[in-house]
Write a protein that holds these residues in place. Structure first.
Motif, PDB file in Angstrom:
ATOM      1  N   LEU A 142       0.964  -1.193   0.405  1.00 43.92           N
ATOM      2  CA  LEU A 142      -0.171  -0.316  -0.376  1.00 43.92           C
ATOM      3  C   LEU A 142       0.701   1.434   0.136  1.00 43.92           C
ATOM      4  O   LEU A 142       0.031   2.622  -0.866  1.00 43.92           O
ATOM      5  CB  LEU A 142      -1.104   0.337   1.581  1.00 43.92           C
ATOM      6  N   ALA A 145       1.612   1.595  -3.476  1.00 44.80           N
ATOM      7  CA  ALA A 145       0.446   2.515  -4.876  1.00 44.80           C
ATOM      8  C   ALA A 145       0.950   3.237  -3.946  1.00 44.80           C
ATOM      9  O   ALA A 145       0.085   4.416  -5.221  1.00 44.80           O
ATOM     10  CB  ALA A 145      -0.739   1.407  -4.130  1.00 44.80           C
ATOM     11  N   ALA A 146       0.513   4.440  -3.232  1.00 43.96           N
ATOM     12  CA  ALA A 146       0.562   5.374  -1.656  1.00 43.96           C
ATOM     13  C   ALA A 146       1.522   6.331  -3.221  1.00 43.96           C
ATOM     14  O   ALA A 146       0.920   7.774  -3.379  1.00 43.96           O
ATOM     15  CB  ALA A 146      -0.227   5.444  -0.911  1.00 43.96           C
ATOM     16  N   PHE A 148       3.081   5.977  -5.276  1.00 42.05           N
ATOM     17  CA  PHE A 148       3.388   5.677  -6.983  1.00 42.05           C
ATOM     18  C   PHE A 148       2.299   7.105  -7.870  1.00 42.05           C
ATOM     19  O   PHE A 148       2.432   7.054  -8.319  1.00 42.05           O
ATOM     20  CB  PHE A 148       3.188   4.448  -7.813  1.00 42.05           C
ATOM     21  N   THR A 149       0.494   6.433  -7.155  1.00 45.33           N
ATOM     22  CA  THR A 149      -0.637   7.440  -7.184  1.00 45.33           C
ATOM     23  C   THR A 149      -0.307   8.756  -7.236  1.00 45.33           C
ATOM     24  O   THR A 149      -1.111   9.729  -7.565  1.00 45.33           O
ATOM     25  CB  THR A 149      -2.122   6.233  -6.907  1.00 45.33           C
ATOM     26  N   THR A 150       0.426   9.216  -6.083  1.00 51.00           N
ATOM     27  CA  THR A 150       0.400  10.658  -5.103  1.00 51.00           C
ATOM     28  C   THR A 150       1.199  11.397  -5.668  1.00 51.00           C
ATOM     29  O   THR A 150       2.425  10.963  -5.023  1.00 51.00           O
ATOM     30  CB  THR A 150      -0.317  10.850  -3.733  1.00 51.00           C
ATOM     31  N   PRO A 314       7.855   0.075  -7.742  1.00 49.32           N
ATOM     32  CA  PRO A 314       7.251  -0.264  -8.456  1.00 49.32           C
ATOM     33  C   PRO A 314       6.349  -1.524  -8.901  1.00 49.32           C
ATOM     34  O   PRO A 314       6.254  -2.000  -9.529  1.00 49.32           O
ATOM     35  CB  PRO A 314       6.920   0.750  -9.895  1.00 49.32           C
TER      36      PRO A 314
ATOM     37  N   THR B 149       6.375   1.185 -15.001  1.00 53.20           N
ATOM     38  CA  THR B 149       6.692   1.640 -13.782  1.00 53.20           C
ATOM     39  C   THR B 149       8.419   2.080 -13.328  1.00 53.20           C
ATOM     40  O   THR B 149       8.774   2.402 -12.196  1.00 53.20           O
ATOM     41  CB  THR B 149       6.591   0.093 -13.112  1.00 53.20           C
TER      42      THR B 149
ATOM     43  N   PHE C 148      -5.426   8.349 -16.266  1.00 53.04           N
ATOM     44  CA  PHE C 148      -3.953   8.239 -15.811  1.00 53.04           C
ATOM     45  C   PHE C 148      -3.011   7.434 -16.854  1.00 53.04           C
ATOM     46  O   PHE C 148      -2.065   8.065 -16.616  1.00 53.04           O
ATOM     47  CB  PHE C 148      -4.258   6.357 -14.199  1.00 53.04           C
ATOM     48  N   ASN C 313      -9.435  10.548  -7.779  1.00 54.34           N
ATOM     49  CA  ASN C 313      -7.682  10.517  -7.522  1.00 54.34           C
ATOM     50  C   ASN C 313      -7.624   9.260  -7.487  1.00 54.34           C
ATOM     51  O   ASN C 313      -8.042   8.069  -7.202  1.00 54.34           O
ATOM     52  CB  ASN C 313      -7.954  10.739  -5.695  1.00 54.34           C
ATOM     53  N   PRO C 314      -6.254   8.830  -8.083  1.00 57.96           N
ATOM     54  CA  PRO C 314      -5.897   7.376  -8.558  1.00 57.96           C
ATOM     55  C   PRO C 314      -5.784   6.781  -7.423  1.00 57.96           C
ATOM     56  O   PRO C 314      -5.772   5.660  -7.271  1.00 57.96           O
ATOM     57  CB  PRO C 314      -4.705   7.673  -9.521  1.00 57.96           C
ATOM     58  N   PHE C 315      -5.062   7.031  -5.767  1.00 58.83           N
ATOM     59  CA  PHE C 315      -5.400   6.242  -4.653  1.00 58.83           C
ATOM     60  C   PHE C 315      -6.855   5.672  -4.488  1.00 58.83           C
ATOM     61  O   PHE C 315      -6.919   4.693  -3.965  1.00 58.83           O
ATOM     62  CB  PHE C 315      -4.555   6.824  -3.970  1.00 58.83           C
ATOM     63  N   VAL C 318      -7.038   2.345  -6.664  1.00 63.41           N
ATOM     64  CA  VAL C 318      -6.825   1.234  -5.556  1.00 63.41           C
ATOM     65  C   VAL C 318      -6.967   0.433  -4.750  1.00 63.41           C
ATOM     66  O   VAL C 318      -7.211  -0.915  -4.811  1.00 63.41           O
ATOM     67  CB  VAL C 318      -5.466   2.278  -5.547  1.00 63.41           C
ATOM     68  N   ILE C 350      -5.962  -0.083   7.134  1.00 64.86           N
ATOM     69  CA  ILE C 350      -4.758   0.001   6.199  1.00 64.86           C
ATOM     70  C   ILE C 350      -5.008   1.599   5.949  1.00 64.86           C
ATOM     71  O   ILE C 350      -4.247   2.586   5.224  1.00 64.86           O
ATOM     72  CB  ILE C 350      -4.340  -0.866   5.675  1.00 64.86           C
ATOM     73  N   ALA C 354      -3.834   4.917   4.877  1.00 66.06           N
ATOM     74  CA  ALA C 354      -3.123   5.702   4.185  1.00 66.06           C
ATOM     75  C   ALA C 354      -4.187   7.165   3.002  1.00 66.06           C
ATOM     76  O   ALA C 354      -3.568   7.845   3.471  1.00 66.06           O
ATOM     77  CB  ALA C 354      -3.306   4.578   2.633  1.00 66.06           C
ATOM     78  N   GLN C 358      -2.540  11.141   2.856  1.00 64.72           N
ATOM     79  CA  GLN C 358      -2.614  11.523   1.907  1.00 64.72           C
ATOM     80  C   GLN C 358      -2.334  13.311   2.335  1.00 64.72           C
ATOM     81  O   GLN C 358      -2.672  14.030   2.240  1.00 64.72           O
ATOM     82  CB  GLN C 358      -3.842  11.576   1.419  1.00 64.72           C
TER      83      GLN C 358
END
Lengths: 360, 360, 360
Positions: A142, A145-146, A148-150, A314, B149, C148, C313-315, C318, C350, C354, C358
């Motif tokens: 996670l 992912a957080a 990579f996406t933000t 990633p 990636t 994205f 939001n991309p997250f 996820v 979790i 996250a 953010q």
């Protein structure tokens, strides 16, 4: 026969690697000899753990097994963490998960499947384990992912998020132990009795010398630490000489060394048609790494002043997701054959290529 | 009746498209007529392949079927590759996988489900196929994932990685043939006997003229090549005139033309409640494309000096992952109904919109 | 007892929040009191809907239930949309899906599992629902994925794509109603009779006063609108005072308020070992949000001149993918125990961390 050479013969590499180190041999040579020396030690470590577990009885024994089951990997990782190789340690976590799910389980299903047309294991456990694995893998990945996406997540936030995740995972690990040893222990009986059978057939003595095995455990643990120092000390130079990247070393090489014991056990029992046990060794080992070893390393690293977050490359995220997905899809029906085994091995090979071709 | 018009009537478009080309008609017109001309030819190609397979017997026949099953798509792709349209060829690979799993399987389940409340097929095979599909799709998309990636992967590395993946896939393809024809052929008997029934009921003669069908196969193959040239030659101008992007053409248009034969077969047998066969046509065709056609094109492209890597548009990765996920989730229980069919078609529609709205 | 306090006692917060607003209390105080006031109103809204549904009979009643089942969330969302909080509304859509699948289902399985060693529900329906959820989630997240993975998608294209997706989803929603109420209603009988039992045991009167309940429905709907105005009006200031981001408020806070009724029902019936009903409430509510509420909001926003696309939001993408994956993996076998429940809750925790970490 092969097993004896493995257990006793390879022990010769313990003194060889130490002498090599003292004589100032080439780094690659010390790296390779200490790597080989760890293989039989890992085997003895797991034998000692199991022997003591039998004496301690299901509850405390299970706990010991759950804690020391991946002791070799944990020791190598702590030594590497202490030396500042956080990148390699993180890579070896994903590598162990991938290796257990794809290479160990794949070779077991393939070699077992060559002997038996179709092999069966309990789908109920396979599914529950799959769910636990899913959670563990999601949790570990996670923070990646957080990140990579933000855009604009600071290192401090990643560290805080990683520690929060680590704590949740260790709580979940304790819950799974409670579940499998107390409240729903009956579900696990099938596998356990098979495991006992397997050991008994190999003729282990009924009267167990507890003190002896505890000494073995302590002695071997020390030797593994020692050899890990040699391995980690020569890691950088040796991999540079072999033309390998840090990522490839961490994801592919180290896990093969650290998981050698699981490899041998899982494949041996698969070839005896004890697929239940074989799958539970492979999946159980991945689960332990994801739920216990990885979060423990985050917390240890934090105390040691070598902060290790859970922000992976990633592509490691992709690789672990792929490994879990295909392992789930193959194990969920409780049956296996050689083709399914070769699919897992092929996936491992493809991921191996991809890691090999990754630029530094 | 409808079938006769399709098989014979549409053949008229073969001379029409050639004449149109010679008379210098508008590109869109030549494109459309040659596209229509390919439809009955693809049907005849698959009929000839099946007829010869029956004579050759299960082993060699199966091999022939496995190789020529997607001959139409392969020919169009090679012609397009030769003309330098690597982007379109790559898009048509993902488009064929998506089209077979969502549109062909979806329409079969929907139309079959309108007649029969619930239709069944073997979940064992569905799951094994799903695992093979998962591997194939993962492998094909891995270079894209690696590129997406990781910063700084060179074109050369992508090409090397793609060739490595292609070789692993062809090995896996050979293993699946070995599995389905030799070691575990009995698993596939149910589907096969149904397929035979289906053909017999349509009254095909027991004495088969092998020479005739071989001539048909060769003749039709030549015509498909020919028509593919017309199609590819007018591709760029025609799609520009129709206002379509290269991506949309490759992902949506070409696969519908190339897979017309599978569409017809899968839907026809689904409406006769032979869901087993219908699903195996749709999934089998996707598998063949992912395990055989795609890697073969990578290797052919390399020899032809038109290097085609497996680095897709990242959104294609999303689309294929989505298609496999939802097809797995719907087919894994071995049952289908009209709602499940419409879910697959709806997913296809949504992906179609997304590709349509993608900027150039 | 607890239920009575909840249903009647908390209604006191309706006048309190209004008075607070008129007296110009601190924003956080008005926010909190209006949030608490919504909880019993949501409960009454769903009670009234169900009572009227019983009188109207399965077909029209089912339709009413399907439309008004998430009325509270819809009202809050429309008020927020009208005030220009498109970001919060989008976040509350993903938050509702995540909350229902992980928190509601997780707490139900956990608390139910503490009482009963193993609880069962129909896997057939679980799988069909999972497939519908997969489609819905894929569709909702597709514009985000397109944005994205592809550079240079304009806001106009995203809006067009979102509207196309919304229309497909509403068509699919109508199809699922047709399926569950007409063509395959028999599949749903098990769950329904359990639901009836549940209600009867709570002793609701056989003679139902239709007019009374319609007045309650209208009155409560007005009050919810009213309270939503207070909630939304103080949202910005209150969350700023509490140090929360807009994303966290939308994804975690608002859905807990909006879904309170589902929470209570699902957990209560799970503790009575009616797992079938409990799971169908949690999954059904997520499905309704994904298939009906979300697309409706896209279309309403478009008419209201507050265009809301489906570009999250991309997250969030996820998080929803993760929630659906793990909920599928746990519910697909039709069994649950406390460990599975705690896995779902741990995943929620979790994801909550996250979102909390953010950056704005």
């Amino acid at each position: 026969m092969f097993k004896k050479i493995f257990s006793y013969g390879l022990l010769a590499f313990v003194p060889i690697s130490v002498i090599g180190h003292l004589l100032g041999w080439n780094s690659t040579l010390v790296f390779v000899t200490s790597a080989i020396a760890i293989l039989p030690l890992a085997g003895w470590l797991s034998t000692a753990t199991e022997e003591i577990s039998v004496v301690l009885g299901p509850s405390w024994g299970g706990l010991l097994n759950a804690t020391f089951g991946n002791a070799t990997e944990l020791i190598i990782a702590i030594v590497a963490l202490n030396a500042g190789f956080t990148g390699v340690v993180k890579a070896s976590i994903t590598g162990s998960i991938i290796g257990n799910l794809l290479l160990v389980m794949g070779l077991s299903m393939f070699l077992g499947g060559l002997r038996y047309k179709e092999q069966e294991f309990q789908p109920t456990m396979a599914r529950l384990n799959a769910s636990v694995m899913n959670l563990a893998v999601i949790a570990i990945l996670l923070p990646t992912a957080a990140n990579f996406t933000t855009a604009g997540i600071s290192e401090e936030i990643l560290q805080n998020l990683s520690i929060s995740v680590a704590i949740v995972l260790i709580v979940v690990y304790c819950l799974t132990l409670l579940f499998s040893m107390k409240t729903h222990a009956y579900l696990y009986d099938v596998g356990k009795s098979e495991a006992d059978d397997a050991e008994e057939k190999e003729g282990h003595p009924q009267e167990i010398n507890l003190k002896l095995w505890i000494s073995v455990l302590l002695g071997v643990t020390l030797l593994v630490a020692l050899e890990s120092e040699l391995l980690v000390g020569t890691l950088e130079e040796a991999t540079a000489q072999l033309g390998l990247t840090e990522l490839f070393t961490g994801v592919i090489l180290l896990p093969i060394i650290g998981n050698a014991a699981e490899h041998t056990t899982a494949i041996t029992v698969a070839m005896k048609n004890k697929m239940e046990l074989s799958v539970s060794v492979a999946v159980g080992s991945s689960m332990q790494i994801a739920l216990f070893v990885a979060p423990l390393l985050v917390i240890i690293g934090w105390f040691m002043g070598q902060p290790m977050d859970l922000n992976f490359n990633p592509f490691e995220l992709v690789a672990v997701a792929v490994a879990v997905l295909i392992a789930n899809s193959i194990s969920s029906d409780g049956r296996s054959n050689w083709l399914e085994g070769s699919l897992l091995v092929a996936t491992y090979a493809i991921l191996g290529f991809a890691f090999y071709f990754q630029p530094v």
